[in-house]
Design an enzyme around this catalytic site. Structure first.
Site, PDB file in Angstrom:
ATOM      1  N   ASP A  84      -1.903  -0.448  17.296  1.00  0.00           N
ATOM      2  CA  ASP A  84      -2.789   0.625  17.750  1.00  0.00           C
ATOM      3  C   ASP A  84      -1.826   1.754  18.054  1.00  0.00           C
ATOM      4  O   ASP A  84      -1.127   1.723  19.076  1.00  0.00           O
ATOM      5  CB  ASP A  84      -3.557   0.210  19.002  1.00  0.00           C
ATOM      6  CG  ASP A  84      -4.497   1.317  19.459  1.00  0.00           C
ATOM      7  OD1 ASP A  84      -4.085   2.496  19.432  1.00  0.00           O
ATOM      8  OD2 ASP A  84      -5.635   1.012  19.822  1.00  0.00           O
ATOM      9  N   HIS A  85      -1.765   2.744  17.180  1.00  0.00           N
ATOM     10  CA  HIS A  85      -0.635   3.677  17.296  1.00  0.00           C
ATOM     11  C   HIS A  85      -0.688   4.496  18.584  1.00  0.00           C
ATOM     12  O   HIS A  85       0.322   5.042  19.011  1.00  0.00           O
ATOM     13  CB  HIS A  85      -0.499   4.552  16.042  1.00  0.00           C
ATOM     14  CG  HIS A  85      -1.474   5.678  15.938  1.00  0.00           C
ATOM     15  ND1 HIS A  85      -2.743   5.519  15.478  1.00  0.00           N
ATOM     16  CD2 HIS A  85      -1.349   7.001  16.232  1.00  0.00           C
ATOM     17  CE1 HIS A  85      -3.363   6.690  15.483  1.00  0.00           C
ATOM     18  NE2 HIS A  85      -2.533   7.611  15.948  1.00  0.00           N
ATOM     19  N   HIS A 103      -8.316   2.929  20.517  1.00  0.00           N
ATOM     20  CA  HIS A 103      -7.354   3.797  21.213  1.00  0.00           C
ATOM     21  C   HIS A 103      -7.760   4.065  22.670  1.00  0.00           C
ATOM     22  O   HIS A 103      -6.965   3.870  23.589  1.00  0.00           O
ATOM     23  CB  HIS A 103      -7.217   5.147  20.507  1.00  0.00           C
ATOM     24  CG  HIS A 103      -6.833   5.051  19.048  1.00  0.00           C
ATOM     25  ND1 HIS A 103      -6.004   4.074  18.568  1.00  0.00           N
ATOM     26  CD2 HIS A 103      -7.158   5.826  17.984  1.00  0.00           C
ATOM     27  CE1 HIS A 103      -5.837   4.256  17.260  1.00  0.00           C
ATOM     28  NE2 HIS A 103      -6.530   5.299  16.886  1.00  0.00           N
ATOM     29  N   ARG A 109      -0.329  -1.256  -6.443  1.00  0.00           N
ATOM     30  CA  ARG A 109      -0.689  -1.461  -7.854  1.00  0.00           C
ATOM     31  C   ARG A 109      -0.237  -0.286  -8.727  1.00  0.00           C
ATOM     32  O   ARG A 109       0.037  -0.477  -9.907  1.00  0.00           O
ATOM     33  CB  ARG A 109      -2.214  -1.610  -7.981  1.00  0.00           C
ATOM     34  CG  ARG A 109      -2.766  -2.831  -7.280  1.00  0.00           C
ATOM     35  CD  ARG A 109      -4.278  -2.765  -7.224  1.00  0.00           C
ATOM     36  NE  ARG A 109      -4.719  -1.515  -6.604  1.00  0.00           N
ATOM     37  CZ  ARG A 109      -5.987  -1.182  -6.412  1.00  0.00           C
ATOM     38  NH1 ARG A 109      -6.942  -2.002  -6.789  1.00  0.00           N
ATOM     39  NH2 ARG A 109      -6.312  -0.027  -5.851  1.00  0.00           N
ATOM     40  N   GLY A 161       0.867  -1.200   0.000  1.00  0.00           N
ATOM     41  CA  GLY A 161       0.000   0.000   0.000  1.00  0.00           C
ATOM     42  C   GLY A 161       0.888   1.228   0.000  1.00  0.00           C
ATOM     43  O   GLY A 161       0.558   2.262   0.575  1.00  0.00           O
TER      44      GLY A 161
HETATM   45  N1  NDP Z   1      -4.474   7.256   6.845  1.00  0.00           N
HETATM   46  C1  NDP Z   1      -4.457   7.269   8.181  1.00  0.00           C
HETATM   47  O1  NDP Z   1      -4.253   8.306   8.815  1.00  0.00           O
HETATM   48  C2  NDP Z   1      -4.699   6.007   8.954  1.00  0.00           C
HETATM   49  C3  NDP Z   1      -4.869   4.805   8.305  1.00  0.00           C
HETATM   50  N2  NDP Z   1      -5.044   3.656   9.024  1.00  0.00           N
HETATM   51  C4  NDP Z   1      -5.182   2.365   8.360  1.00  0.00           C
HETATM   52  O2  NDP Z   1      -4.032   2.129   7.569  1.00  0.00           O
HETATM   53  C5  NDP Z   1      -4.375   1.448   6.374  1.00  0.00           C
HETATM   54  C6  NDP Z   1      -3.927   2.278   5.175  1.00  0.00           C
HETATM   55  O3  NDP Z   1      -4.547   3.538   5.253  1.00  0.00           O
HETATM   56  P1  NDP Z   1      -4.427   4.615   4.066  1.00  0.00           P
HETATM   57  O4  NDP Z   1      -3.030   4.755   3.631  1.00  0.00           O
HETATM   58  O5  NDP Z   1      -5.188   5.795   4.528  1.00  0.00           O
HETATM   59  O6  NDP Z   1      -5.250   3.900   2.938  1.00  0.00           O
HETATM   60  P2  NDP Z   1      -5.382   4.290   1.409  1.00  0.00           P
HETATM   61  O7  NDP Z   1      -6.833   4.354   1.125  1.00  0.00           O
HETATM   62  O8  NDP Z   1      -4.549   5.448   1.051  1.00  0.00           O
HETATM   63  O9  NDP Z   1      -4.874   2.961   0.715  1.00  0.00           O
HETATM   64  C7  NDP Z   1      -3.514   2.560   0.662  1.00  0.00           C
HETATM   65  C8  NDP Z   1      -3.226   1.983  -0.713  1.00  0.00           C
HETATM   66  O10 NDP Z   1      -3.998   0.812  -0.893  1.00  0.00           O
HETATM   67  C9  NDP Z   1      -4.454   0.747  -2.243  1.00  0.00           C
HETATM   68  N3  NDP Z   1      -5.941   0.688  -2.214  1.00  0.00           N
HETATM   69  C10 NDP Z   1      -6.789   1.625  -1.772  1.00  0.00           C
HETATM   70  N4  NDP Z   1      -8.064   1.203  -1.877  1.00  0.00           N
HETATM   71  C11 NDP Z   1      -8.017  -0.027  -2.379  1.00  0.00           C
HETATM   72  C12 NDP Z   1      -8.999  -0.987  -2.722  1.00  0.00           C
HETATM   73  N5  NDP Z   1     -10.303  -0.779  -2.529  1.00  0.00           N
HETATM   74  N6  NDP Z   1      -8.584  -2.170  -3.209  1.00  0.00           N
HETATM   75  C13 NDP Z   1      -7.277  -2.415  -3.380  1.00  0.00           C
HETATM   76  N7  NDP Z   1      -6.303  -1.526  -3.081  1.00  0.00           N
HETATM   77  C14 NDP Z   1      -6.659  -0.361  -2.596  1.00  0.00           C
HETATM   78  C15 NDP Z   1      -3.977   1.991  -2.941  1.00  0.00           C
HETATM   79  O11 NDP Z   1      -2.777   1.679  -3.645  1.00  0.00           O
HETATM   80  P3  NDP Z   1      -2.751   1.242  -5.189  1.00  0.00           P
HETATM   81  O12 NDP Z   1      -3.993   1.712  -5.826  1.00  0.00           O
HETATM   82  O13 NDP Z   1      -1.512   1.899  -5.726  1.00  0.00           O
HETATM   83  O14 NDP Z   1      -2.616  -0.229  -5.116  1.00  0.00           O
HETATM   84  C16 NDP Z   1      -3.636   2.917  -1.815  1.00  0.00           C
HETATM   85  O15 NDP Z   1      -2.587   3.791  -2.139  1.00  0.00           O
HETATM   86  C17 NDP Z   1      -5.874   1.223   6.445  1.00  0.00           C
HETATM   87  O16 NDP Z   1      -6.130  -0.023   7.003  1.00  0.00           O
HETATM   88  C18 NDP Z   1      -6.346   2.324   7.394  1.00  0.00           C
HETATM   89  O17 NDP Z   1      -7.534   1.981   8.025  1.00  0.00           O
HETATM   90  C19 NDP Z   1      -4.991   3.656  10.395  1.00  0.00           C
HETATM   91  C20 NDP Z   1      -4.825   4.826  11.100  1.00  0.00           C
HETATM   92  C21 NDP Z   1      -4.713   6.108  10.444  1.00  0.00           C
HETATM   93  O1  LIG Z   2      -6.549   6.042  14.186  1.00  0.00           O
HETATM   94  C1  LIG Z   2      -6.895   7.182  14.012  1.00  0.00           C
HETATM   95  O2  LIG Z   2      -6.215   8.167  14.641  1.00  0.00           O
HETATM   96  C2  LIG Z   2      -6.247   9.477  14.143  1.00  0.00           C
HETATM   97  C3  LIG Z   2      -5.712  10.357  15.253  1.00  0.00           C
HETATM   98  O3  LIG Z   2      -4.375  10.025  15.492  1.00  0.00           O
HETATM   99  P1  LIG Z   2      -3.383  11.101  16.107  1.00  0.00           P
HETATM  100  O4  LIG Z   2      -2.150  10.339  16.378  1.00  0.00           O
HETATM  101  O5  LIG Z   2      -3.220  12.181  15.078  1.00  0.00           O
HETATM  102  O6  LIG Z   2      -4.039  11.631  17.322  1.00  0.00           O
HETATM  103  C4  LIG Z   2      -7.651   9.900  13.737  1.00  0.00           C
HETATM  104  O7  LIG Z   2      -7.601  11.170  13.096  1.00  0.00           O
HETATM  105  C5  LIG Z   2      -8.197   8.896  12.766  1.00  0.00           C
HETATM  106  O8  LIG Z   2      -9.544   9.212  12.460  1.00  0.00           O
HETATM  107  C6  LIG Z   2      -8.153   7.504  13.338  1.00  0.00           C
HETATM  108  O9  LIG Z   2      -8.441   6.562  12.318  1.00  0.00           O
END
Ligand code: NDP
Ligand SMILES: O=C1O[C@H](COP(=O)(O)O)[C@@H](O)[C@H](O)[C@H]1O
Length: 607
Positions: free
Chosen positions: A288-289, A351, A155, A121
């Site tokens: 769990d960050h 959290h 991808r 990802g």
């Molecule tokens: N963003 C945040 O702040 C946080 C995210 N998370 C968790 O971390 C994980 C990643 O989050 P995040 O980076 O925001 O996610 P994204 O939606 O940005 O997805 C990451 C990558 O996965 C691929 N992707 C996205 N959607 C799909 C799909 N439906 N099917 C297949 N591939 C897909 C894409 O890459 P490509 O198309 O190039 O393959 C994308 O760049 C998730 O589980 C999220 O819940 C947890 C805490 C905070």
């Molecule tokens: O996991 C998550 O955390 C963020 C908040 O994280 P922080 O370290 O910036 O306090 C929250 O914004 C997001 O919705 C949630 O998925």
């Protein structure tokens, strides 16, 4: 070792997988994005990359120095050495880089091993915002093993050079190390490579494995970490492919799994069962960050390394405990994801509940991960079933103030019209054990509120037979001691005490015994992800979540989530930037509590 398909600890055939799809379970979790969301996410990513390119790093010198690094590594490698027998189940090694001792960590021998970190990802939001900056910070601080490489996998099509630009666009140098940072950045980027592939195709993973093997060559063993930074709907297929085709042939293989771990008890169990077909529990690091935040790690130190708190840590002296999370921005851009989960699943069930477990647990037998997690799970299992009358939900609405318009949740184009998804919730919880019987634990989390903060507030009982009652300045029944652990921003621990105002006469006021980090420790605090990634490298699971903790957590929240959804309970609306719905105050009042963050809003101004 598990049945076939479980990510292998040691095997020699990882590269020999043919062109086939990995074994897949039925998809049971909602696909996270629709095509519209994907398109807009892609647009955002391209923009991120464009910005990265604009920062004008020259790529050619980078490639030249990458070659130099490789030559150097080859010169130093122990050619022809046999792979070490290694059991990934144990804490095997710690980086030997210069700073380990300075951080109080045991330096161990990484000179014979290579470490490959795969970010699955790699084109995503979390990877760019958190994972690469944390890896770079670890490198910059001398905390990564000597022979490490980072492989982005997704991808999207990207060259290594474009990937490096993408990473660079999200990196900043720490003030403490600014002078050297430019060189370090180049060195770091030289170790980053990109491999495009599908998430369910083991052929693509096998090709990735070959690229990793080429970089690992010459080391006695190679350890591998896969960081699953992808939507949960594809966790299992990636675990299957990584297991089948890309696990380490000679060292350990560990997998970091991001939340959400399901969306209720049933989907959690399904996900867990599926992942268990491919990974052993030892290999899985469920993140769990919040557990990686400085003040959360310090919570157990505060309790168990000081004499003064532990004797007070019970129903006898504590009136209530509040765990408060608020953000001063909405779901902007993440509405598509958020709407499937809502604030209870997004923040409270994980959290905040984890914080309660750490706060309330008994002293563990040791600092060993299993001992700590055994105590946490006992707390979760002792919690009283949540009563719907103890739950408040809210959703922010748009607001125009001082000529600025702040959009409501439903104004977000990625949110379905008329959604009842809660962006705010307050919950009163109780722990039915001897220590905490009857003490309300009030949890509150919300988006688009008046401030960004996360804190624990411990309100103590009033002083019995207080000599100063009613006489002087403050109302001592209200001005009880309060211990505040401010997780962010401006990390601090302070205890509010009643104090005599100096001078003639006898008047009291409330003052703080104050441990504000920035005024005491003159250092940058590491991001939670830095700590957690380092722990994965070290095989330390103290700050990662065990399956039975999740089972208990989902067991607590699933009934109320179902009730909210089945009965379509409408959230109370609150204006963007406000202090949240009034219902939260009634909930606290029901237990004779006033929210500490509202009562002491002036404290926030000083943050
Ligand atoms: N963003 C945040 O702040 C946080 C995210 N998370 C968790 O971390 C994980 C990643 O989050 P995040 O980076 O925001 O996610 P994204 O939606 O940005 O997805 C990451 C990558 O996965 C691929 N992707 C996205 N959607 C799909 C799909 N439906 N099917 C297949 N591939 C897909 C894409 O890459 P490509 O198309 O190039 O393959 C994308 O760049 C998730 O589980 C999220 O819940 C947890 C805490 C905070
Ligand atoms: O996991 C998550 O955390 C963020 C908040 O994280 P922080 O370290 O910036 O306090 C929250 O914004 C997001 O919705 C949630 O998925």
């Amino acid at each position: 070792m598990k049945a076939p398909g479980v990510l292998h600890q040691q095997h020699s055939t990882a590269l020999l997988v043919g062109n086939r799809h990995c074994r897949l379970p039925p998809a049971h979790l909602p696909a996270r994005r629709n095509s519209h969301e994907l398109a807009s996410a892609d647009a955002g990513r391209s923009e991120g990359r464009r910005q990265g390119v604009k920062r004008a790093r020259s790529v050619a010198p980078l490639q030249a120095s990458a070659a130099a690094t490789e030559q150097e590594a080859t010169k130093q490698s122990a050619n022809g050495a046999q792979p070490e027998q290694q059991n990934g189940r144990q804490l095997t090694s710690t980086p030997s880089f210069s700073n380990m001792q300075a951080y109080g960590l045991e330096p161990q021998d990484w000179t014979k091993s290579a470490l490959s970190i795969v970010v699955v990802g790699a084109s995503g939001d979390l990877a760019r915002k958190k994972i690469y900056p944390s890896l770079f910070a670890l490198y910059n601080d001398g905390m990564l093993p000597e022979y490490f490489n980072i492989f982005g996998y997704a991808r999207s099509k990207m060259s290594d050079a474009e990937f490096r630009e993408y990473i660079a666009s999200g990196l900043t140098c720490r003030l403490s190390n600014k002078d050297e940072c430019g060189d370090k950045l180049e060195e770091f980027l030289d170790r980053c490579f990109y491999h495009a592939g599908q998430y369910s195709d083991s052929k693509d993973f096998a090709a990735l494995s070959e690229r990793m093997a080429a970089k690992e060559e010459g080391r006695k063993k190679a350890d591998r970490i896969f960081y699953l930074s992808i939507p949960p709907s594809i966790f299992t297929q990636v675990a299957a492919c990584a297991s089948d085709a890309a696990s380490s042939p000679s060292g350990w293989t560990r997998v970091i799994v991001e939340k959400p771990f399901g969306r209720d008890l049933e989907s959690f169990r399904e996900l867990s069962e599926e992942l268990n077909q491919h990974l052993t529990e030892d290999q899985m690091y469920r993140i769990d960050h919040y557990l990686g935040k400085e003040l959360i790690e310090n919570l157990t130190v505060l309790r168990f390394a000081n004499l003064v708190f532990e004797p007070l840590w019970s129903r006898q002296f504590i009136r209530n405990v509040q765990v408060i999370f608020s953000e001063d921005f909405g779901t902007e851009g993440r509405g598509g994801y958020f709407d499937e989960y809502g604030i209870i699943r997004d923040v409270i069930q994980n959290h905040l509940l984890q914080i309660v477990a750490l706060f309330a647990m008994e002293q563990p037998v040791s600092l060993d991960a299993e001992d700590i997690r055994n105590e946490k799970v006992k707390v979760l299992k002792s919690m009283r079933k949540i009563d719907m009358d103890d739950v408040v939900i809210g959703q922010y609405r748009g607001r125009t103030t001082k000529g600025n318009h702040y959009p409501g949740y439903l104004d977000d184009k990625t949110v379905p019209p008329g959604s009842l998804c809660p962006t705010f919730s307050a919950v009163a919880m109780f722990i039915n054990n001897a220590r905490w019987d009857g003490v309300p634990f009030l949890l509150k989390a919300g988006k688009a509120l008046h401030s960004r903060r996360a804190e624990i507030r411990v309100q103590f009982r009033h002083v019995p037979g207080n000599l100063y009652r009613n006489k002087l300045g403050v109302d001592l029944d209200r001005a009880t001691n309060e211990l505040v652990i401010r997780i962010q921003p401006n990390e601090a621990i302070y205890l509010k005490v009643n104090n005599k105002v100096p001078g003639l006469g006898l008047r009291l006021d409330v003052q703080k015994l104050d441990l504000t980090y920035k005024s005491i420790y003159n250092k940058h605090l590491p991001d939670a992800y830095e700590r957690l990634i380092l722990d994965v490298i070290n095989g330390d699971k103290r700050l990662f979540i065990r399956n039975d903790e999740l089972e208990a957590a989902w067991g607590l929240f699933t009934p109320i989530l179902q009730e909210i959804e089945e009965k379509q309970i409408a959230p109370e609306l609150y204006p963007y930037g406000s202090r949240g719905p009034v219902g939260a105050h009634y909930l606290a009042a029901k237990y004779g509590v006033r929210w500490g963050d509202i009562m002491n809003s002036e404290e926030l101004e000083s943050v």
